[in-house]
Design a protein around this motif. Sequence first.
Motif, PDB file in Angstrom:
ATOM      1  N   LYS A 116       0.942  -1.075   0.055  1.00  0.00           N
ATOM      2  CA  LYS A 116       0.021  -0.064  -0.054  1.00  0.00           C
ATOM      3  C   LYS A 116       0.873   1.372  -0.158  1.00  0.00           C
ATOM      4  O   LYS A 116       0.332   2.124  -0.434  1.00  0.00           O
ATOM      5  N   GLN A 117       1.984   1.080   0.324  1.00  0.00           N
ATOM      6  CA  GLN A 117       3.001   2.283   0.530  1.00  0.00           C
ATOM      7  C   GLN A 117       4.427   1.696   0.283  1.00  0.00           C
ATOM      8  O   GLN A 117       4.912   0.541   0.806  1.00  0.00           O
ATOM      9  N   PHE A 118       5.159   2.131  -0.512  1.00  0.00           N
ATOM     10  CA  PHE A 118       6.491   1.741  -0.783  1.00  0.00           C
ATOM     11  C   PHE A 118       7.449   3.047  -1.135  1.00  0.00           C
ATOM     12  O   PHE A 118       7.572   3.482  -2.237  1.00  0.00           O
ATOM     13  N   GLU A 119       8.350   3.389   0.022  1.00  0.00           N
ATOM     14  CA  GLU A 119       9.152   4.453  -0.351  1.00  0.00           C
ATOM     15  C   GLU A 119      10.577   3.803   0.161  1.00  0.00           C
ATOM     16  O   GLU A 119      11.168   3.898   1.325  1.00  0.00           O
ATOM     17  N   PHE A 120      11.232   3.385  -0.921  1.00  0.00           N
ATOM     18  CA  PHE A 120      12.498   2.862  -0.678  1.00  0.00           C
ATOM     19  C   PHE A 120      13.695   3.814  -0.628  1.00  0.00           C
ATOM     20  O   PHE A 120      14.326   4.244  -1.677  1.00  0.00           O
ATOM     21  N   ARG A 121      13.864   4.250   0.462  1.00  0.00           N
ATOM     22  CA  ARG A 121      14.768   5.378   0.727  1.00  0.00           C
ATOM     23  C   ARG A 121      15.085   5.531   2.433  1.00  0.00           C
ATOM     24  O   ARG A 121      14.180   4.702   2.966  1.00  0.00           O
ATOM     25  N   VAL A 122      16.084   6.032   2.739  1.00  0.00           N
ATOM     26  CA  VAL A 122      16.593   5.999   4.042  1.00  0.00           C
ATOM     27  C   VAL A 122      15.370   6.781   4.884  1.00  0.00           C
ATOM     28  O   VAL A 122      14.995   8.173   4.325  1.00  0.00           O
ATOM     29  N   LEU A 168      10.374   0.424   8.575  1.00  0.00           N
ATOM     30  CA  LEU A 168      11.010   1.759   8.145  1.00  0.00           C
ATOM     31  C   LEU A 168      12.408   1.387   7.958  1.00  0.00           C
ATOM     32  O   LEU A 168      13.058   0.663   8.635  1.00  0.00           O
ATOM     33  N   TYR A 169      12.860   2.025   6.858  1.00  0.00           N
ATOM     34  CA  TYR A 169      14.362   1.890   6.309  1.00  0.00           C
ATOM     35  C   TYR A 169      15.211   2.697   6.899  1.00  0.00           C
ATOM     36  O   TYR A 169      15.029   3.999   7.068  1.00  0.00           O
ATOM     37  N   GLN A 170      16.337   2.197   7.546  1.00  0.00           N
ATOM     38  CA  GLN A 170      17.167   2.882   8.470  1.00  0.00           C
ATOM     39  C   GLN A 170      18.275   3.301   7.648  1.00  0.00           C
ATOM     40  O   GLN A 170      19.011   4.248   8.138  1.00  0.00           O
ATOM     41  N   ASP A 171      18.734   2.367   6.932  1.00  0.00           N
ATOM     42  CA  ASP A 171      20.161   2.639   6.210  1.00  0.00           C
ATOM     43  C   ASP A 171      20.094   1.898   4.755  1.00  0.00           C
ATOM     44  O   ASP A 171      19.754   0.611   4.855  1.00  0.00           O
ATOM     45  N   ILE A 172      20.629   2.388   3.653  1.00  0.00           N
ATOM     46  CA  ILE A 172      20.490   1.909   2.680  1.00  0.00           C
ATOM     47  C   ILE A 172      21.815   2.285   1.780  1.00  0.00           C
ATOM     48  O   ILE A 172      22.110   3.484   1.750  1.00  0.00           O
ATOM     49  N   GLU A 216      25.041  -2.902  -1.546  1.00  0.00           N
ATOM     50  CA  GLU A 216      25.749  -3.182  -0.581  1.00  0.00           C
ATOM     51  C   GLU A 216      24.984  -3.689   0.483  1.00  0.00           C
ATOM     52  O   GLU A 216      24.991  -4.794   1.283  1.00  0.00           O
ATOM     53  N   ARG A 217      24.082  -2.926   0.918  1.00  0.00           N
ATOM     54  CA  ARG A 217      23.355  -3.486   2.205  1.00  0.00           C
ATOM     55  C   ARG A 217      22.047  -2.566   2.394  1.00  0.00           C
ATOM     56  O   ARG A 217      22.006  -1.192   1.822  1.00  0.00           O
ATOM     57  N   ILE A 218      21.126  -3.020   3.281  1.00  0.00           N
ATOM     58  CA  ILE A 218      19.619  -2.559   3.349  1.00  0.00           C
ATOM     59  C   ILE A 218      19.328  -2.870   4.786  1.00  0.00           C
ATOM     60  O   ILE A 218      19.622  -3.884   5.138  1.00  0.00           O
ATOM     61  N   ILE A 219      19.087  -1.842   5.686  1.00  0.00           N
ATOM     62  CA  ILE A 219      18.918  -2.240   7.043  1.00  0.00           C
ATOM     63  C   ILE A 219      17.498  -1.551   7.343  1.00  0.00           C
ATOM     64  O   ILE A 219      17.247  -0.370   7.098  1.00  0.00           O
ATOM     65  N   TYR A 220      16.499  -2.257   8.063  1.00  0.00           N
ATOM     66  CA  TYR A 220      15.329  -1.801   8.168  1.00  0.00           C
ATOM     67  C   TYR A 220      14.629  -2.324   9.631  1.00  0.00           C
ATOM     68  O   TYR A 220      14.963  -3.651  10.006  1.00  0.00           O
ATOM     69  N   ALA A 249      16.258  -5.739  10.825  1.00  0.00           N
ATOM     70  CA  ALA A 249      16.742  -6.819   9.652  1.00  0.00           C
ATOM     71  C   ALA A 249      17.832  -6.267   9.093  1.00  0.00           C
ATOM     72  O   ALA A 249      17.481  -5.089   8.565  1.00  0.00           O
ATOM     73  N   SER A 250      18.754  -7.000   8.779  1.00  0.00           N
ATOM     74  CA  SER A 250      19.997  -6.432   7.718  1.00  0.00           C
ATOM     75  C   SER A 250      19.900  -7.268   6.520  1.00  0.00           C
ATOM     76  O   SER A 250      19.943  -8.598   6.587  1.00  0.00           O
ATOM     77  N   VAL A 251      20.302  -6.697   5.592  1.00  0.00           N
ATOM     78  CA  VAL A 251      20.305  -7.514   4.249  1.00  0.00           C
ATOM     79  C   VAL A 251      21.759  -7.020   3.564  1.00  0.00           C
ATOM     80  O   VAL A 251      22.082  -5.758   3.408  1.00  0.00           O
ATOM     81  N   GLU A 252      22.666  -7.954   3.641  1.00  0.00           N
ATOM     82  CA  GLU A 252      24.302  -7.546   3.051  1.00  0.00           C
ATOM     83  C   GLU A 252      24.148  -8.229   1.801  1.00  0.00           C
ATOM     84  O   GLU A 252      24.184  -9.455   1.611  1.00  0.00           O
ATOM     85  N   LEU A 253      24.916  -7.554   0.813  1.00  0.00           N
ATOM     86  CA  LEU A 253      25.181  -8.151  -0.559  1.00  0.00           C
ATOM     87  C   LEU A 253      26.681  -8.023  -0.790  1.00  0.00           C
ATOM     88  O   LEU A 253      27.385  -6.953  -0.786  1.00  0.00           O
ATOM     89  N   ARG A 254      27.583  -9.087  -0.951  1.00  0.00           N
ATOM     90  CA  ARG A 254      28.816  -9.276  -1.057  1.00  0.00           C
ATOM     91  C   ARG A 254      29.267  -9.919  -2.556  1.00  0.00           C
ATOM     92  O   ARG A 254      28.342 -10.795  -2.751  1.00  0.00           O
TER      93      ARG A 254
END
Length: 151
Positions: free
Chosen positions: A48-54, A74-78, A82-86, A102-107
Amino acid sequence: MTERSIAYGTFVIERTLPVPPARVFAAWADVQQKTKWFGAPGGDNMPKQFEFRVGGREFSEGQVGDTTFTFDVLYQDIVENERIIYTYDMTMNGARISVSLASVELRAQGNGTRLLVTEHGAYLDGLDNNEQRKEGTIALIGQLEDFLKSA
């Protein structure tokens, strides 16, 4: 009267994906791509809402049988590619069942990506638990893998 409780848990899921980090990142960051893999299979997964930004919010609601779940992020760090923290909370039929970080790390790994998903959860009032959440997240990552292989 409901007995109040908090159970805590952490899990880590690691996968090697056959596509570069930019491709994996786009699958999380682009709403059109994310709706193809994130959520209940065959369901209406458009948030219903999608704001992919810190500082941005993502909110979705879905049905599983007679049960309504919400996912409020709530997106905390992008850091691109490399990473997404929410942080997020989930409800079930209007009752809050958890609050998580949750954190998503991409290496980069060869021509592919090493994906690490780490989650720290506070599960409320016996309505959810770490093992159920881990199983659900493993299923979502499996759907992501299938999407990336087919795209």
